[in-house]
Design a protein around this motif. Sequence first.
Motif, mmCIF file in Angstrom:
data_model
loop_
_atom_site.group_PDB
_atom_site.id
_atom_site.type_symbol
_atom_site.label_atom_id
_atom_site.label_comp_id
_atom_site.label_asym_id
_atom_site.label_seq_id
_atom_site.Cartn_x
_atom_site.Cartn_y
_atom_site.Cartn_z
ATOM 1 N N HIS A 1 9.732 6.604 -1.657
ATOM 2 C CA HIS A 1 8.964 7.730 -2.181
ATOM 3 C C HIS A 1 9.791 9.018 -2.218
ATOM 4 O O HIS A 1 9.710 9.787 -3.184
ATOM 5 N N GLN A 2 10.578 9.247 -1.183
ATOM 6 C CA GLN A 2 11.411 10.450 -1.171
ATOM 7 C C GLN A 2 12.465 10.400 -2.274
ATOM 8 O O GLN A 2 12.689 11.391 -2.980
ATOM 9 N N SER B 1 0.830 -1.209 0.000
ATOM 10 C CA SER B 1 0.000 0.000 0.000
ATOM 11 C C SER B 1 0.865 1.260 0.000
ATOM 12 O O SER B 1 1.917 1.310 0.625
ATOM 13 N N ARG B 2 0.365 2.269 -0.732
ATOM 14 C CA ARG B 2 1.029 3.571 -0.750
ATOM 15 C C ARG B 2 0.103 4.657 -0.209
ATOM 16 O O ARG B 2 0.239 5.834 -0.527
ATOM 17 N N SER B 3 -0.848 4.234 0.629
ATOM 18 C CA SER B 3 -1.879 5.153 1.112
ATOM 19 C C SER B 3 -1.324 6.259 2.001
ATOM 20 O O SER B 3 -1.929 7.328 2.132
ATOM 21 N N TYR B 4 -0.168 6.018 2.627
ATOM 22 C CA TYR B 4 0.423 7.041 3.495
ATOM 23 C C TYR B 4 0.705 8.336 2.742
ATOM 24 O O TYR B 4 0.812 9.406 3.333
ATOM 25 N N PHE B 5 0.866 8.240 1.419
ATOM 26 C CA PHE B 5 1.357 9.379 0.650
ATOM 27 C C PHE B 5 0.297 10.034 -0.222
ATOM 28 O O PHE B 5 0.613 10.897 -1.030
ATOM 29 N N LEU C 1 14.154 11.839 -8.073
ATOM 30 C CA LEU C 1 14.439 11.361 -9.428
ATOM 31 C C LEU C 1 13.476 11.967 -10.440
ATOM 32 O O LEU C 1 13.877 12.374 -11.536
ATOM 33 N N LYS C 2 12.194 12.032 -10.063
ATOM 34 C CA LYS C 2 11.209 12.631 -10.972
ATOM 35 C C LYS C 2 11.505 14.120 -11.189
ATOM 36 O O LYS C 2 11.392 14.638 -12.304
ATOM 37 N N GLU C 3 11.871 14.824 -10.129
ATOM 38 C CA GLU C 3 12.209 16.243 -10.240
ATOM 39 C C GLU C 3 13.423 16.455 -11.149
ATOM 40 O O GLU C 3 13.554 17.509 -11.785
ATOM 41 N N ALA C 4 14.288 15.443 -11.216
ATOM 42 C CA ALA C 4 15.497 15.552 -12.041
ATOM 43 C C ALA C 4 15.240 15.169 -13.492
ATOM 44 O O ALA C 4 16.144 15.293 -14.327
ATOM 45 N N GLY C 5 14.028 14.669 -13.785
ATOM 46 C CA GLY C 5 13.692 14.382 -15.171
ATOM 47 C C GLY C 5 13.380 12.944 -15.506
ATOM 48 O O GLY C 5 13.061 12.631 -16.665
ATOM 49 N N VAL C 6 13.473 12.044 -14.547
ATOM 50 C CA VAL C 6 13.111 10.643 -14.801
ATOM 51 C C VAL C 6 11.595 10.559 -15.009
ATOM 52 O O VAL C 6 10.820 11.115 -14.229
ATOM 53 N N LYS C 7 11.175 9.857 -16.054
ATOM 54 C CA LYS C 7 9.748 9.784 -16.383
ATOM 55 C C LYS C 7 9.036 8.688 -15.582
ATOM 56 O O LYS C 7 7.893 8.871 -15.143
ATOM 57 N N LYS C 8 9.688 7.537 -15.403
ATOM 58 C CA LYS C 8 9.080 6.425 -14.676
ATOM 59 C C LYS C 8 10.050 5.865 -13.650
ATOM 60 O O LYS C 8 11.222 5.625 -13.965
ATOM 61 N N VAL C 9 9.537 5.665 -12.431
ATOM 62 C CA VAL C 9 10.350 5.083 -11.349
ATOM 63 C C VAL C 9 9.624 3.865 -10.800
ATOM 64 O O VAL C 9 8.498 3.970 -10.300
ATOM 65 N N HIS C 10 10.269 2.719 -10.898
ATOM 66 C CA HIS C 10 9.713 1.467 -10.390
ATOM 67 C C HIS C 10 10.444 1.088 -9.108
ATOM 68 O O HIS C 10 11.664 0.902 -9.113
ATOM 69 N N GLY C 11 9.723 0.994 -8.007
ATOM 70 C CA GLY C 11 10.334 0.615 -6.743
ATOM 71 C C GLY C 11 10.458 -0.897 -6.621
ATOM 72 O O GLY C 11 9.565 -1.644 -7.051
ATOM 73 N N PHE C 12 11.547 -1.350 -6.045
ATOM 74 C CA PHE C 12 11.796 -2.784 -5.911
ATOM 75 C C PHE C 12 12.524 -3.035 -4.598
ATOM 76 O O PHE C 12 13.591 -2.466 -4.357
ATOM 77 N N CYS C 13 11.931 -3.871 -3.729
ATOM 78 C CA CYS C 13 12.527 -4.172 -2.424
ATOM 79 C C CYS C 13 12.657 -5.672 -2.217
ATOM 80 O O CYS C 13 11.806 -6.442 -2.667
ATOM 81 N N LEU C 14 13.686 -6.056 -1.497
ATOM 82 C CA LEU C 14 13.872 -7.464 -1.189
ATOM 83 C C LEU C 14 12.804 -7.972 -0.237
ATOM 84 O O LEU C 14 12.245 -9.049 -0.429
ATOM 85 N N ALA C 15 12.479 -7.200 0.810
ATOM 86 C CA ALA C 15 11.544 -7.673 1.827
ATOM 87 C C ALA C 15 10.579 -6.566 2.228
ATOM 88 O O ALA C 15 10.891 -5.381 2.160
ATOM 89 N N GLU C 16 9.398 -6.997 2.686
ATOM 90 C CA GLU C 16 8.387 -6.056 3.158
ATOM 91 C C GLU C 16 8.028 -6.386 4.601
ATOM 92 O O GLU C 16 7.831 -7.543 4.961
ATOM 93 N N THR C 17 7.948 -5.340 5.421
ATOM 94 C CA THR C 17 7.520 -5.506 6.802
ATOM 95 C C THR C 17 6.412 -4.504 7.096
ATOM 96 O O THR C 17 6.155 -3.602 6.309
ATOM 97 N N ILE D 1 3.089 15.544 -1.666
ATOM 98 C CA ILE D 1 3.925 15.761 -2.860
ATOM 99 C C ILE D 1 4.507 14.453 -3.388
ATOM 100 O O ILE D 1 4.962 14.382 -4.528
ATOM 101 N N TYR D 2 4.498 13.408 -2.563
ATOM 102 C CA TYR D 2 5.088 12.131 -2.961
ATOM 103 C C TYR D 2 4.093 11.172 -3.603
ATOM 104 O O TYR D 2 4.453 10.072 -4.006
ATOM 105 N N GLU D 3 2.828 11.576 -3.722
ATOM 106 C CA GLU D 3 1.761 10.648 -4.127
ATOM 107 C C GLU D 3 2.056 9.944 -5.452
ATOM 108 O O GLU D 3 1.808 8.753 -5.598
ATOM 109 N N LYS D 4 2.583 10.653 -6.433
ATOM 110 C CA LYS D 4 2.808 10.062 -7.752
ATOM 111 C C LYS D 4 4.286 9.826 -8.042
ATOM 112 O O LYS D 4 4.676 9.671 -9.201
ATOM 113 N N SER D 5 5.079 9.760 -6.992
ATOM 114 C CA SER D 5 6.523 9.593 -7.199
ATOM 115 C C SER D 5 6.868 8.212 -7.749
ATOM 116 O O SER D 5 7.687 8.082 -8.660
#
Length: 205
Positions: free
Chosen positions: A179-180, A43-47, A185-201, A51-55
């Motif tokens: 998200h931060q 979930s990304r509901s915290y954001f 990265l988006k502010e610097a010009g990256v169009k798409k950012v895909h987050g990837f993590c080894l583990a979720e807690t 300003i981070y909602e669509k990061s």
Amino acid sequence: MKDCLLCSIPIRQLTWGGLVGRSGDCICDDCRSGFERIDSQPSRSYFQETIYEKSLDTIHCIYSYNDSMKSFFHHYKFLEDAALAEVFRNEFLKLRPAVPIPIAPNFDHLKRSFAPVEALLPAANVLSILEKNTQVKQSTRKRGERVTSTNPFSIRSHVEVPEEVWLVDDIYTTGTTLHQAAYVLKEAGVKKVHGFCLAETLLKK
């Protein structure tokens, strides 16, 4: 025959006499079975309405942060057993370019000999364009403090950014770090950012 990187028990490899074990693995089947694969999209509901909602365009976590994973990170990050990066490196082979979450420089209380997230990645995939400008660790903060904390990331000077990147971290709790970093990265010009993590807690309230 080589020893398991986690329990040091010899690993039985593939032989001409029959298929026994998995060729090339660096941990035994017993240790491997302790990791719970979840392939989640947390979930990304915290954001929402921040300003981070669509990061982050997407976010994917591979494993649960269960007892086996906690033990892995204790040995990998805090006892600095860098060889353990090999255990999960295959999970990151297709991520290119991969932007690792950096560690802050000059930690007086935690002088690591290697960068844990970057070490998980195949060297050819790494694009180190982020800097971290604070020594405060997110793990020392409660959920509300994480979500409202000041953005510690910036883009390195004189670097070009691609249109699409994989932003990689080790553990996803609230997702504040990703998200931060994605926002920068988006502010610097990256169009798409895909987050990837080894583990979720999950962080308790």
